[in-house]
Design a protein around this motif. Structure first.
Motif, PDB file in Angstrom:
ATOM      1  N   UNK A  64      -5.565  93.480-110.484  1.00  0.00           N
ATOM      2  CA  UNK A  64      -6.118  93.619-111.835  1.00  0.00           C
ATOM      3  C   UNK A  64      -5.946  95.050-112.357  1.00  0.00           C
ATOM      4  N   UNK A  65      -6.168  96.038-111.489  1.00  0.00           N
ATOM      5  CA  UNK A  65      -5.995  97.442-111.879  1.00  0.00           C
ATOM      6  C   UNK A  65      -4.565  97.703-112.344  1.00  0.00           C
ATOM      7  N   UNK A  66      -3.599  97.068-111.697  1.00  0.00           N
ATOM      8  CA  UNK A  66      -2.188  97.253-112.065  1.00  0.00           C
ATOM      9  C   UNK A  66      -1.735  96.299-113.172  1.00  0.00           C
ATOM     10  N   UNK A  67      -2.629  95.456-113.667  1.00  0.00           N
ATOM     11  CA  UNK A  67      -2.293  94.555-114.765  1.00  0.00           C
ATOM     12  C   UNK A  67      -1.509  93.324-114.360  1.00  0.00           C
ATOM     13  N   UNK A  68      -1.519  92.988-113.062  1.00  0.00           N
ATOM     14  CA  UNK A  68      -0.738  91.848-112.578  1.00  0.00           C
ATOM     15  C   UNK A  68      -1.477  90.515-112.705  1.00  0.00           C
ATOM     16  N   UNK A  69      -2.783  90.561-112.883  1.00  0.00           N
ATOM     17  CA  UNK A  69      -3.578  89.340-113.078  1.00  0.00           C
ATOM     18  C   UNK A  69      -4.576  89.560-114.202  1.00  0.00           C
ATOM     19  N   UNK A 129      -0.468  87.458-114.876  1.00  0.00           N
ATOM     20  CA  UNK A 129      -0.119  88.025-116.177  1.00  0.00           C
ATOM     21  C   UNK A 129       1.400  88.140-116.293  1.00  0.00           C
ATOM     22  N   UNK A 130       1.905  88.429-117.488  1.00  0.00           N
ATOM     23  CA  UNK A 130       3.343  88.670-117.618  1.00  0.00           C
ATOM     24  C   UNK A 130       3.819  89.815-116.711  1.00  0.00           C
ATOM     25  N   UNK A 131       3.011  90.851-116.549  1.00  0.00           N
ATOM     26  CA  UNK A 131       3.372  91.950-115.640  1.00  0.00           C
ATOM     27  C   UNK A 131       3.434  91.451-114.201  1.00  0.00           C
ATOM     28  N   UNK A 132       2.557  90.520-113.834  1.00  0.00           N
ATOM     29  CA  UNK A 132       2.591  89.924-112.497  1.00  0.00           C
ATOM     30  C   UNK A 132       3.845  89.099-112.287  1.00  0.00           C
ATOM     31  N   UNK A 133       4.261  88.374-113.320  1.00  0.00           N
ATOM     32  CA  UNK A 133       5.508  87.604-113.241  1.00  0.00           C
ATOM     33  C   UNK A 133       6.691  88.538-112.997  1.00  0.00           C
ATOM     34  N   UNK A 134       6.722  89.658-113.724  1.00  0.00           N
ATOM     35  CA  UNK A 134       7.830  90.610-113.579  1.00  0.00           C
ATOM     36  C   UNK A 134       7.842  91.256-112.200  1.00  0.00           C
ATOM     37  N   UNK A 135       6.660  91.606-111.684  1.00  0.00           N
ATOM     38  CA  UNK A 135       6.615  92.262-110.372  1.00  0.00           C
ATOM     39  C   UNK A 135       7.049  91.301-109.261  1.00  0.00           C
ATOM     40  N   UNK A 136       6.815  90.005-109.440  1.00  0.00           N
ATOM     41  CA  UNK A 136       7.293  89.029-108.448  1.00  0.00           C
ATOM     42  C   UNK A 136       8.821  88.988-108.401  1.00  0.00           C
ATOM     43  N   UNK A 137       9.463  89.105-109.551  1.00  0.00           N
ATOM     44  CA  UNK A 137      10.931  89.135-109.596  1.00  0.00           C
ATOM     45  C   UNK A 137      11.433  90.372-108.844  1.00  0.00           C
ATOM     46  N   UNK A 138      10.802  91.520-109.105  1.00  0.00           N
ATOM     47  CA  UNK A 138      11.191  92.756-108.421  1.00  0.00           C
ATOM     48  C   UNK A 138      10.932  92.663-106.916  1.00  0.00           C
ATOM     49  N   UNK A 139       9.810  92.066-106.546  1.00  0.00           N
ATOM     50  CA  UNK A 139       9.459  91.932-105.125  1.00  0.00           C
ATOM     51  C   UNK A 139      10.460  91.026-104.408  1.00  0.00           C
ATOM     52  N   UNK A 140      10.899  89.958-105.068  1.00  0.00           N
ATOM     53  CA  UNK A 140      11.876  89.052-104.471  1.00  0.00           C
ATOM     54  C   UNK A 140      13.196  89.787-104.223  1.00  0.00           C
ATOM     55  N   UNK A 141      13.568  90.655-105.147  1.00  0.00           N
ATOM     56  CA  UNK A 141      14.798  91.438-104.978  1.00  0.00           C
ATOM     57  C   UNK A 141      14.667  92.370-103.773  1.00  0.00           C
ATOM     58  N   UNK A 142      13.505  93.008-103.641  1.00  0.00           N
ATOM     59  CA  UNK A 142      13.266  93.889-102.499  1.00  0.00           C
ATOM     60  C   UNK A 142      13.294  93.114-101.183  1.00  0.00           C
ATOM     61  N   UNK A 143      12.689  91.937-101.181  1.00  0.00           N
ATOM     62  CA  UNK A 143      12.637  91.127 -99.964  1.00  0.00           C
ATOM     63  C   UNK A 143      14.036  90.712 -99.525  1.00  0.00           C
ATOM     64  N   UNK A 144      14.857  90.307-100.484  1.00  0.00           N
ATOM     65  CA  UNK A 144      16.229  89.909-100.153  1.00  0.00           C
ATOM     66  C   UNK A 144      16.998  91.055 -99.523  1.00  0.00           C
ATOM     67  N   UNK A 145      16.820  92.234-100.058  1.00  0.00           N
ATOM     68  CA  UNK A 145      17.514  93.397 -99.532  1.00  0.00           C
ATOM     69  C   UNK A 145      17.013  93.834 -98.173  1.00  0.00           C
ATOM     70  N   UNK A 146      15.792  93.477 -97.843  1.00  0.00           N
ATOM     71  CA  UNK A 146      15.183  93.902 -96.586  1.00  0.00           C
ATOM     72  C   UNK A 146      15.836  93.256 -95.370  1.00  0.00           C
ATOM     73  N   UNK A 147      16.043  91.957 -95.421  1.00  0.00           N
ATOM     74  CA  UNK A 147      16.576  91.242 -94.264  1.00  0.00           C
ATOM     75  C   UNK A 147      18.091  91.239 -94.232  1.00  0.00           C
ATOM     76  N   UNK A 148      18.730  91.194 -95.385  1.00  0.00           N
ATOM     77  CA  UNK A 148      20.177  91.308 -95.475  1.00  0.00           C
ATOM     78  C   UNK A 148      20.970  90.354 -94.618  1.00  0.00           C
TER      79      UNK A 148
END
Length: 171
Positions: free
Chosen positions: A74-79, A96-115
């Protein structure tokens, strides 16, 4: 030969899971979110608005642990939270819309992590889903099918995990 070659499979799996989660949390910190936050947002995106208690049950953590996670989100505006029309003592939690956007970014980070390559990743995922279904089904009375969880019977009670069992999700 590495001494890790002598480890039992369960130790390898447990160690790998902790290392992946720590590395992922380090990457997620740049987005202002944790692994626990991603799990909560993912449930809210797929299931829709729900109470804190319902969300805690879906993520398999204690309601108090979920409260801390939701505060950070909530502090970061994600919910967003709004008064529950059916029970004025509780609030409904929504992504929230900001939460939707951060999930897209998090998925990109996760994909890059395991490679890993796609075929190997799918085989590994199928094995993990089978393991979770086999071992988790009795504990949480849930089945995992094609990445989605479905109820397998009554829930809650003594079979619910303790907070210490999910300390990794309360970062």
């Amino acid at each position: 030969m590495s001494y890790k070659n002598q480890w039992p499979t369960n130790r390898l799996l447990s160690t790998a899971a902790r290392l992946v989660e720590h590395a992922w949390n380090e990457n997620l910190a740049s987005l202002g979110i944790t692994h626990a936050g991603v799990m909560a947002l993912d449930v809210l995106r797929s299931e829709g608005s729900m109470t804190q208690a319902q969300l805690a049950h879906q993520v398999r953590v204690q309601a108090q642990t979920m409260g801390k996670t939701l505060h950070r989100l909530e502090v970061h505006g994600h919910i967003t939270r709004s008064r529950n029309a059916l029970d004025r003592r509780s609030h409904m939690v929504s992504i929230s819309p900001a939460g939707e956007r951060v999930l897209v970014d998090a998925a990109r980070l996760e994909k890059g992590l395991l490679g890993s390559d796609r075929d190997t990743d799918e085989q590994f995922r199928r094995k993990l889903i089978d393991l979770i279904s086999t071992l988790g089904g009795a504990r949480w009375r849930m089945e995992v099918e094609d990445g989605a969880e479905t109820p397998a019977g009554p829930t809650g009670g003594a079979d619910s995990p303790t907070e210490s069992e999910h300390s990794a999700t309360s970062h």
